[in-house]
Design an enzyme around this catalytic site. Structure first.
Site, short mmCIF file in Angstrom:
data_model
loop_
_atom_site.label_atom_id
_atom_site.label_comp_id
_atom_site.label_asym_id
_atom_site.label_seq_id
_atom_site.Cartn_x
_atom_site.Cartn_y
_atom_site.Cartn_z
N GLY A 124 0.81 -1.21 0.00
CA GLY A 124 0.00 0.00 0.00
C GLY A 124 0.84 1.26 0.00
O GLY A 124 0.43 2.31 0.52
N ALA A 125 2.04 1.16 -0.61
CA ALA A 125 2.92 2.32 -0.78
C ALA A 125 3.34 2.94 0.56
O ALA A 125 3.66 4.12 0.61
CB ALA A 125 2.28 3.38 -1.67
N SER A 211 4.70 -5.81 -2.41
CA SER A 211 4.94 -4.39 -2.66
C SER A 211 5.62 -3.74 -1.44
O SER A 211 6.70 -4.16 -1.05
CB SER A 211 3.62 -3.70 -3.02
OG SER A 211 3.83 -2.43 -3.58
N ALA A 212 5.00 -2.72 -0.82
CA ALA A 212 5.62 -2.12 0.36
C ALA A 212 5.78 -3.17 1.47
O ALA A 212 6.72 -3.11 2.26
CB ALA A 212 4.78 -0.95 0.86
N ASP A 339 4.72 -5.77 -13.28
CA ASP A 339 4.55 -5.05 -12.02
C ASP A 339 4.51 -3.54 -12.24
O ASP A 339 3.86 -2.82 -11.48
CB ASP A 339 5.71 -5.38 -11.07
CG ASP A 339 5.30 -6.31 -9.95
OD1 ASP A 339 4.13 -6.24 -9.52
OD2 ASP A 339 6.13 -7.11 -9.49
N HIS A 454 0.65 -5.55 -11.10
CA HIS A 454 1.10 -5.42 -9.72
C HIS A 454 0.02 -5.96 -8.78
O HIS A 454 -1.15 -5.61 -8.90
CB HIS A 454 1.36 -3.94 -9.43
CG HIS A 454 2.09 -3.68 -8.16
ND1 HIS A 454 3.34 -4.16 -7.91
CD2 HIS A 454 1.74 -2.95 -7.06
CE1 HIS A 454 3.75 -3.75 -6.71
NE2 HIS A 454 2.79 -3.03 -6.18
#
Length: 576
Positions: A124-125, A211-212, A339, A454
């Site tokens: 979630g960045a 991701s994050a 991605d 992604h």
């Protein structure tokens, strides 16, 4: 009537025969979850939602132990996510009281004991997310029941702070940052101390994330504070070396937030004191994504501002220099074949247009945004590499796909290959495994050349083709079965090919001198094993590009970190 009686009797026997944990004693007190049936006979999953692993955290403080409770806590409801902006960034949601986790324990006729444990960290960045995020038809994407039951593992999903409350830093001891990483560390530590009561093996814990969350897994591996805490790690679409995963100038960001909440002062100590007295909701809103950052001078990568920092404590040095700390962890990492496509579509919108062509100018503009610390020479250098297969009259679709490949390589694939190589180089008895997830996207409306987006692997890993069969086809269930088998085998034994679940092909290890990877889709066979993933492009970024003079401090791509074979672009799933 006879058939109905037999069916009812079978259901009764099912529930009478399936084991249940009931009340479990934890260090904070007793918890009672809910036993949920699954599709297989004599099988169920005990689900514990909202179990606290720490107290309500103080603002920009490390998490503290939970004080405990009296009686039996009903752990049957997900708790609030950590305070964060909504997806549309119009308001906030969540709470400061958010340090909870969820536990999914598979059961058969006898109570499960000594099971491998898999702890999931969401993406979630570093700005959004929750342990029960992305609900579809009332079911969280991260619901661990299918993975737990089919893989024979305990799945744990964890909340951690995000945005300014999770990552704001002054770059020194006044506001050291990395509070989210400490939250994760506290959750993993709680699992190690308490999971035996749920039937788990505290000496066989695997972290996995996307991701994050994948970068967070990587940071947990590299931190000296993690020694002996867990055993294996899986990074999906992100590592600590990703150019978006480390905040290089934290004080500048802190001053920007201070300006937005009325705390900017010439004296930094006074400014920080003001920030610590500010309203957490206003601070969180001040951290929303500033889209003006990418207008004319940057890329979507520039929008990810809140991320871990080198604090001299949890992250004592540049991540590339910390792989000796990961020498004893088995490591599996990979990326999705596209991605970077969703981000490339923001930076160069024409790539998803059915009518507009993508111009050479826009490709150069993207490269300029990604390589701005190197200046103009890098743009022409990188452009010559990525246009080398175009020919004199390139197909417009080829140019568009090149844009997605550029962003995938720079943001995800190349940093992951470097991390895999550094792990293999430093490993002491631990194994390394590399993958490429290439299942064609299920998202409608995208061009035909778009492959795996992604985060698209998560629906298969968490077994959605089984829990929601009406919206999937048999090929999707095949893929889900394969992924759950490989991931849970790895958690059990350190080798994705060896364990309680059968797999369609042996997945060889990535070694210091042999860079093997598995191409993951619904047609896995012996031919899915290959080596030197996109080595031509990996060589460019790690050797040629890294040696170009910098206009400022460079990111994570460093000469000497990785030295794959040189050559022309290879034929692979990414090249078709």
């Amino acid at each position: 009537m006879g058939l109905l009686f037999i069916l009812l009797l079978g259901v009764a026997i099912h529930w009478a025969s399936a084991a249940k944990l009931g009340v479990v004693q934890t260090e904070g007190g007793q918890v009672k979850g809910k036993n949920v049936k699954v599709s297989l006979l004599f099988r169920s999953v005990d689900v514990f939602k909202g179990v606290p692993f720490a107290d309500v955290p103080g603002m920009w403080e490390k998490p503290k132990p939970h004080p405990g409770w009296d009686g039996v806590m009903r752990a049957d409801t997900y708790r609030d996510r950590c305070l964060q902006v909504t997806l549309l960034q119009k308001k906030t949601r969540g709470s400061e009281d958010c340090l909870y986790l969820n536990i999914f324990v598979p059961q058969g006729r006898k109570l499960s004991t000594n099971l491998p444990v898999m702890v999931y960290l969401y993406g979630g960045a570093f700005l959004l997310g929750a342990s029960n995020d992305m609900s579809f038809l009332g079911v969280s994407l991260y619901d661990g029941k299918e993975m737990a039951d089919r893989g024979g593992v305990i799945v744990v999903t964890v909340n951690y702070r995000v945005g300014p409350l999770g990552f704001l830093s002054s770059g020194d001891a006044r506001l050291p940052g990395n509070y989210a990483l400490w939250d994760q560390h506290a959750a993993i530590s709680w699992v190690r101390r308490n999971i035996a009561g749920f039937g788990g093996n505290p000496d066989n814990i695997t972290l996995f994330g996307q991701s994050a969350g994948a970068a967070s897994v990587s940071f947990q591996m590299l931190s000296p504070h993690s020694k002996g805490l867990f055993r294996r790690a899986i990074s999906q679409g992100g590592v600590a070396l990703s150019p978006w995963a480390l905040q290089k100038n934290p004080m500048a960001l802190t001053k920007k937030i201070a300006m937005k909440v009325g705390c900017w002062r010439m004296n930094e100590d006074v400014m920080i004191k003001c920030l610590k007295m500010s309203d957490p909701v206003k601070l969180t809103m001040a951290g929303k994504i500033d889209v003006l950052l990418i207008l004319g001078k940057g890329t979507v990568m520039d929008l990810i501002e809140f991320s871990p920092v080198i604090d001299g404590d949890f992250i004592p040095d540049e991540p590339s220099k910390l792989f000796h700390n990961a020498a004893e962890f088995d490591f599996m990492a990979g990326v999705n074949s596209m991605d970077g496509h969703i981000f490339a579509g923001v930076d160069v919108p024409s790539i998803n247009s059915k009518t507009a062509n993508t111009t050479v100018k826009s490709v150069r503009g993207l490269l300029a945004g990604l390589t701005k610390e190197k200046g103009g020479a890098a743009v022409e250098s990188a452009f010559s590499v990525y246009s080398s297969n175009w020919g004199s009259h390139p197909d417009p679709a080829v140019i568009k796909k090149t844009v997605a490949d550029i962003e995938t390589d720079f943001l995800f694939l190349v940093p992951t290959q470097i991390a895999l190589q550094l792990h293999a180089n430093n490993a002491s008895g631990a194994r390394t495994f590399s993958y490429l997830f290439s299942m064609k996207t299920r998202i409608p409306g995208f061009p035909s050349w778009v492959q795996a987006e992604h985060a698209e692997e998560l629906q298969y890993l968490f077994g959605k083709p089984f829990s929601m069969p009406l919206i999937y086809f048999p090929r999707h269930r095949d893929l889900s079965k394969y992924m759950i088998a490989y991931w849970t085998n790895f958690a059990r034994t350190g080798d994705p090919s060896i364990g309680e679940s059968s797999v369609p092909a042996v997945w060889p290890a990535f070694t210091e001198n042999r860079r093997v990877y598995l191409d993951i889709n619904h047609k896995i066979s012996k031919t899915s094993v290959s080596s030197d993933l996109r080595s031509y492009y990996v060589s460019y970024w790690t050797e040629t590009y890294s040696l170009l003079p910098s206009t400022r401090q460079t990111g994570v791509l460093r000469a000497g970190d990785l030295s794959p074979p040189r050559g022309r672009p290879e034929s692979s799933a990414r090249e078709t």
